[in-house]
Enzyme design. Structure first.
Site, PDB file in Angstrom:
ATOM      1  CE  LYS A  18       5.849  -5.387  -8.463  1.00 22.77           C
ATOM      2  NZ  LYS A  18       5.398  -4.003  -8.756  1.00 22.77           N
ATOM      3  NE  ARG A  94       6.181  -2.288  -2.589  1.00 21.42           N
ATOM      4  CZ  ARG A  94       5.101  -2.562  -3.336  1.00 21.42           C
ATOM      5  NH1 ARG A  94       4.524  -3.724  -3.268  1.00 21.42           N
ATOM      6  NH2 ARG A  94       4.624  -1.645  -4.147  1.00 21.42           N
ATOM      7  NE  ARG A 133      -1.451   1.311 -11.475  1.00 15.84           N
ATOM      8  CZ  ARG A 133      -0.490   0.681 -10.808  1.00 15.84           C
ATOM      9  NH1 ARG A 133       0.029  -0.430 -11.256  1.00 15.84           N
ATOM     10  NH2 ARG A 133      -0.028   1.191  -9.681  1.00 15.84           N
ATOM     11  NE  ARG A 166      -2.850   1.533  -6.876  1.00 11.58           N
ATOM     12  CZ  ARG A 166      -1.825   0.676  -6.873  1.00 11.58           C
ATOM     13  NH1 ARG A 166      -1.897  -0.415  -7.610  1.00 11.58           N
ATOM     14  NH2 ARG A 166      -0.755   0.896  -6.156  1.00 11.58           N
ATOM     15  NE  ARG A 177       2.883   3.463  -5.553  1.00 12.43           N
ATOM     16  CZ  ARG A 177       2.152   3.113  -6.600  1.00 12.43           C
ATOM     17  NH1 ARG A 177       1.554   4.034  -7.325  1.00 12.43           N
ATOM     18  NH2 ARG A 177       2.038   1.861  -6.927  1.00 12.43           N
TER      19      ARG A 177
HETATM   20  P1  AMP Z   1       1.236  -2.152  -5.073  1.00  8.31           P
HETATM   21  O1  AMP Z   1      -0.185  -2.440  -5.442  1.00  8.31           O
HETATM   22  O2  AMP Z   1       2.101  -3.374  -5.078  1.00  8.31           O
HETATM   23  O3  AMP Z   1       1.824  -1.014  -5.866  1.00  8.31           O
HETATM   24  O4  AMP Z   1       1.204  -1.662  -3.538  1.00  8.31           O
HETATM   25  C1  AMP Z   1       0.486  -0.515  -3.148  1.00  8.31           C
HETATM   26  C2  AMP Z   1       0.983  -0.034  -1.786  1.00  8.31           C
HETATM   27  O5  AMP Z   1       0.730  -1.046  -0.798  1.00  8.31           O
HETATM   28  C3  AMP Z   1       2.472   0.240  -1.697  1.00  8.31           C
HETATM   29  O6  AMP Z   1       2.818   1.535  -2.174  1.00  8.31           O
HETATM   30  C4  AMP Z   1       2.704   0.099  -0.183  1.00  8.31           C
HETATM   31  O7  AMP Z   1       2.230   1.218   0.530  1.00  8.31           O
HETATM   32  C5  AMP Z   1       1.788  -1.080   0.152  1.00  8.31           C
HETATM   33  N1  AMP Z   1       2.495  -2.371   0.018  1.00  8.31           N
HETATM   34  C6  AMP Z   1       2.230  -3.367  -0.878  1.00  8.31           C
HETATM   35  N2  AMP Z   1       3.077  -4.386  -0.727  1.00  8.31           N
HETATM   36  C7  AMP Z   1       3.907  -4.042   0.283  1.00  8.31           C
HETATM   37  C8  AMP Z   1       5.015  -4.672   0.910  1.00  8.31           C
HETATM   38  N3  AMP Z   1       5.473  -5.866   0.529  1.00  8.31           N
HETATM   39  N4  AMP Z   1       5.624  -4.008   1.930  1.00  8.31           N
HETATM   40  C9  AMP Z   1       5.195  -2.814   2.360  1.00  8.31           C
HETATM   41  N5  AMP Z   1       4.171  -2.146   1.801  1.00  8.31           N
HETATM   42  C10 AMP Z   1       3.520  -2.758   0.777  1.00  8.31           C
END
Ligand code: AMP
Length: 219
Positions: A18, A94, A133, A166, A177
Site C-alpha cells: 500500500k 490502525r 524489502r 528496515r 507486526r
Molecule cells: P509502516 O511504515 O506503516 O509499516 O509503520 C512502521 C511502524 O510505525 C509500525 O510498525 C508502528 O510501530 C508505527 N506506526 C505507523 N503508523 C502507525 C499508526 N497509525 N499507529 C501506531 N503506530 C504506527
C-alpha cells in the site's frame, strides 16, 4: 460509479504494497501522501522527542500510541494545501480508536473521507515481501530484492543513497507486526464496510495492475 480520488485511506497489512501504491498514486494525481510510518522513521532518525517516544515500540513491531499518531495526522489535515489538493492516509488509522479520532479530526476541518482502499494478501506472501524489502536510508523510497530491484544493487534509483533493510523487516519482527495487524487493525475492514467506504482490492498483484485498477475505481 467512480469514487472521488481525494481524501483516501489506504488500509492493509504490512507488506501488501500500500505504501508504494500510495506514493505513486499521490504523485500522479497531486495528492499529499501522509505515511505515519515514514514520518515516525524520520522522527527517530532526527532524534526528536516524538522519535524518542516511538523508537522502541517501532523496533518491536508494536504500535505507537493513538494520541501521538493522531496528533501527527491532525497537523497535516490542518494545512490549507493538504485540504485543497486532497490526501492519502497510508498506515493510519490502525486501530478502531484511531478511526474515531480521525473522524473527529476530519469533522473539525470540515472534511470527509471518500473511500478506504483495502488491500489484502496471504500471510506467506506478505512475509516473503517484507523480508525482501529494502529502503533508501535517505529518501525512504522502497524497493524489493525480488519484485522491485533497484537499477544498481544496494543504491537508491532516486537519490543514489545506500539501501538498507528496515529493522522491523526481520522475519521475527515482521511476524509480530502481522499479528498486531490481525488483532488491532483488521477490525477496521468491518468498520469501514459498515460505513460504506470500503473498496476491497487484491494485494497479491504487482504495482502496475494495482495502479490500473485504482485508475478505474477513482475518478
Ligand atoms: P509502516 O511504515 O506503516 O509499516 O509503520 C512502521 C511502524 O510505525 C509500525 O510498525 C508502528 O510501530 C508505527 N506506526 C505507523 N503508523 C502507525 C499508526 N497509525 N499507529 C501506531 N503506530 C504506527
Amino acid at each position: 460509479m467512480p469514487v472521488s480520488k481525494k481524501n483516501l485511506v489506504f488500509l492493509g497489512p504490512p507488506g501488501v504494497g500500500k505504501g508504494t501504491i500510495a506514493e505513486r498514486f499521490a504523485k500522479i494525481h497531486g495528492l499529499h501522501h501522509i505515511s505515519t510510518g515514514q514520518l515516525l522513521r524520520e522522527a527517530v532518525a532526527a532524534g526528536t522527542e516524538l522519535g524518542k517516544k516511538a523508537q522502541a515500540v517501532m523496533a518491536s513491531g508494536g504500535l505507537v500510541s493513538d494520541e501521538l499518531v493522531t496528533a501527527i495526522v491532525s497537523g497535516f489535515l490542518a494545512k490549507p494545501e493538504v485540504r485543497d489538493a486532497g490526501f492519502i492516509l497510508d498506515g493510519f488509522p490502525r486501530t478502531l480508536n484511531q478511526a474515531a479520532l480521525l473522524s473527529n479530526a476530519l469533522k473539525k476541518e470540515g472534511l470527509a473521507l471518500n473511500a478506504v482502499l483495502s488491500f489484502d494478501a496471504p500471510e506467506s506472501l506478505l512475509l516473503d515481501r517484507l523480508t525482501a524489502r529494502i529502503v533508501c536510508s535517505q529518501c525512504g523510497a522502497t524497493f524489493n530484492r525480488i519484485s522491485l530491484p533497484p537499477k544498481k544493487d544496494g543504491v537508491c534509483d532516486h537519490c543514489s543513497s545506500t539501501l538498507i533493510q528496515r529493522k522491523d523487516d526481520t522475519l521475527e519482527t515482521a511476524q509480530s507486526r502481522l499479528a498486531v495487524y490481525k488483532e488491532q487493525t483488521e477490525p477496521l475492514v468491518g468498520f469501514y464496510t459498515q460505513t460504506g467506504l470500503l473498496v476491497p482490492l487484491d494485494g497479491t498483484e504487482e504495482i502496475e495492475p494495482k495502479l490500473q485498477k485504482l485508475a478505474v475505481i477513482l475518478a
